[in-house]
Design a protein around this motif. Structure first.
Motif, short mmCIF file in Angstrom:
data_model
loop_
_atom_site.label_atom_id
_atom_site.label_comp_id
_atom_site.label_asym_id
_atom_site.label_seq_id
_atom_site.Cartn_x
_atom_site.Cartn_y
_atom_site.Cartn_z
N ASP A 1 0.86 -1.36 -0.03
CA ASP A 1 -0.01 0.19 0.05
C ASP A 1 0.96 1.27 -0.07
N GLN A 2 2.11 1.29 -0.66
CA GLN A 2 2.80 2.52 -0.75
C GLN A 2 2.57 3.30 -1.85
N GLY A 3 2.95 4.38 -1.71
CA GLY A 3 2.95 5.38 -2.94
C GLY A 3 3.95 5.16 -3.95
N ASP A 4 4.52 6.08 -4.54
CA ASP A 4 5.51 6.14 -5.63
C ASP A 4 6.93 5.61 -5.18
N TYR A 5 7.12 5.92 -3.80
CA TYR A 5 8.21 5.45 -2.97
C TYR A 5 7.87 5.02 -1.72
N TRP A 6 9.03 4.17 -1.10
CA TRP A 6 8.60 3.47 0.15
C TRP A 6 8.18 4.27 1.11
N TRP A 7 8.67 5.62 1.19
CA TRP A 7 8.27 6.52 2.33
C TRP A 7 6.91 7.38 2.35
N GLU A 8 6.21 7.00 1.14
CA GLU A 8 4.90 7.57 0.68
C GLU A 8 3.87 6.70 1.35
N LEU A 9 2.62 7.05 1.71
CA LEU A 9 1.49 6.43 1.87
C LEU A 9 0.87 6.10 0.31
N ARG A 10 -0.14 5.37 0.36
CA ARG A 10 -0.69 5.08 -0.95
C ARG A 10 -1.64 6.08 -1.26
N GLN A 11 -2.27 6.25 -2.59
CA GLN A 11 -3.27 7.04 -3.09
C GLN A 11 -4.36 6.98 -2.51
N CYS A 12 -4.74 8.17 -1.99
CA CYS A 12 -6.15 8.00 -1.11
C CYS A 12 -6.86 9.45 -1.40
N ALA A 13 -7.97 9.35 -1.73
CA ALA A 13 -8.88 10.67 -2.21
C ALA A 13 -9.27 11.55 -0.93
N TYR A 14 -9.20 10.94 0.12
CA TYR A 14 -9.88 11.69 1.13
C TYR A 14 -8.92 12.29 2.35
N TYR A 15 -7.74 12.13 2.03
CA TYR A 15 -6.70 12.65 2.77
C TYR A 15 -7.07 14.29 3.35
N PRO A 16 -7.47 15.17 2.45
CA PRO A 16 -8.14 16.41 2.97
C PRO A 16 -9.16 16.38 3.92
#
Length: 247
Positions: A81-96
């Motif tokens: 569930d990572q993003g583009d890199y290991w230190w990123e979280l996955r894509q999520c539309a509701y972070y805001p």
């Protein structure tokens, strides 16, 4: 330096657990979560980089934060569930949505409590939250004795007998829509919720039962409950099934 401090603070958010959420207040345990969403690195570096080069850039930009994360690099690289890199979280539309005023509640417990957060707290997986309009009316309603009765009667249970509030169940709460006729009741509920929240912020142990009782009476009117129906609700409450405990 101060510039690094500001960059770091923008990525560290206070977080609440289910056990921290009480009736009309919460007890923050001083816990924080690092929130680096997918796409953040590319935005900061202004170009897509291979992970090794990107990591070097982020270490320069956020040395203190990366010193905290680097010991977990091997485990983080295995995440699905990572993003583009290991230190990123996955894509999520509701972070805001976490940053907005919201109703929060834990989703499993003997007696579930709801409160409002207006300080941008994040919540972990044992919680639900609701954003949108008329939040004080909603939280006053769902913290009422009648809605506790409704939840107690209709919600799913765990094997241990605790109430389990699923998102789909919360979405079907029978909240009366606000109309011209009931608007005075709604506005009074909102005013009482304001008083309760203010009192609890000043002292979590403040006795607000008189205001909560007044909300109960207004909610009964909103649902047009008869004296007999109110008696059933109040009778169940007196048996202890609808206590105000936040366990």
């Amino acid at each position: 330096d101060e510039a690094e401090r500001q960059r770091t603070e923008a990525l560290i958010k206070p977080i609440l657990r289910g056990r921290d959420i009480k009736r009309y207040y919460y007890e923050w345990a001083g816990l924080w979560v690092i929130v680096i969403p997918a796409g953040w690195t590319k935005k900061v570096t202004q170009s897509p980089l291979i992970e090794e080069k990107a990591e070097k850039e982020i270490v320069k930009l956020l040395p203190s934060l990366m010193n905290q994360l680097l010991p977990y690099k091997a485990k983080a690289q295995k995440r699905d569930d990572q993003g583009d890199y290991w230190w990123e979280l996955r894509q999520c539309a509701y972070y805001p949505e976490f940053e907005k005023e919201k109703i929060i509640n834990k989703n499993i417990g003997k007696n579930l409590s709801f409160t409002i957060d207006g300080d941008g707290k994040y919540v972990e997986a044992s919680c639900f939250f609701i954003t949108g309009n008329n939040l004080k009316y909603i939280v006053g309603n769902i913290n009422s004795t009648f809605m506790k009765y409704y939840i107690y009667q209709h919600a799913d249970r765990t094997g241990a007998g605790d109430i389990a509030l699923k998102g789909v169940f919360i979405e079907t709460f029978p909240l009366p829509p606000i109309t011209t006729e009931n608007r005075p009741f709604v506005r009074r509920i909102e005013a009482l919720v304001d008083k309760i929240l203010e009192a609890k912020r000043g002292n979590a142990q403040s006795d607000t039962t008189h205001w909560e009782r007044e909300i109960d009476e207004l909610v009964y009117k909103l649902y047009d409950l008869t004296a007999e129906e109110i008696g059933i609700v109040e009778g169940q409450s007196s048996l202890g099934g609808l206590s105000g405990s936040s366990d």
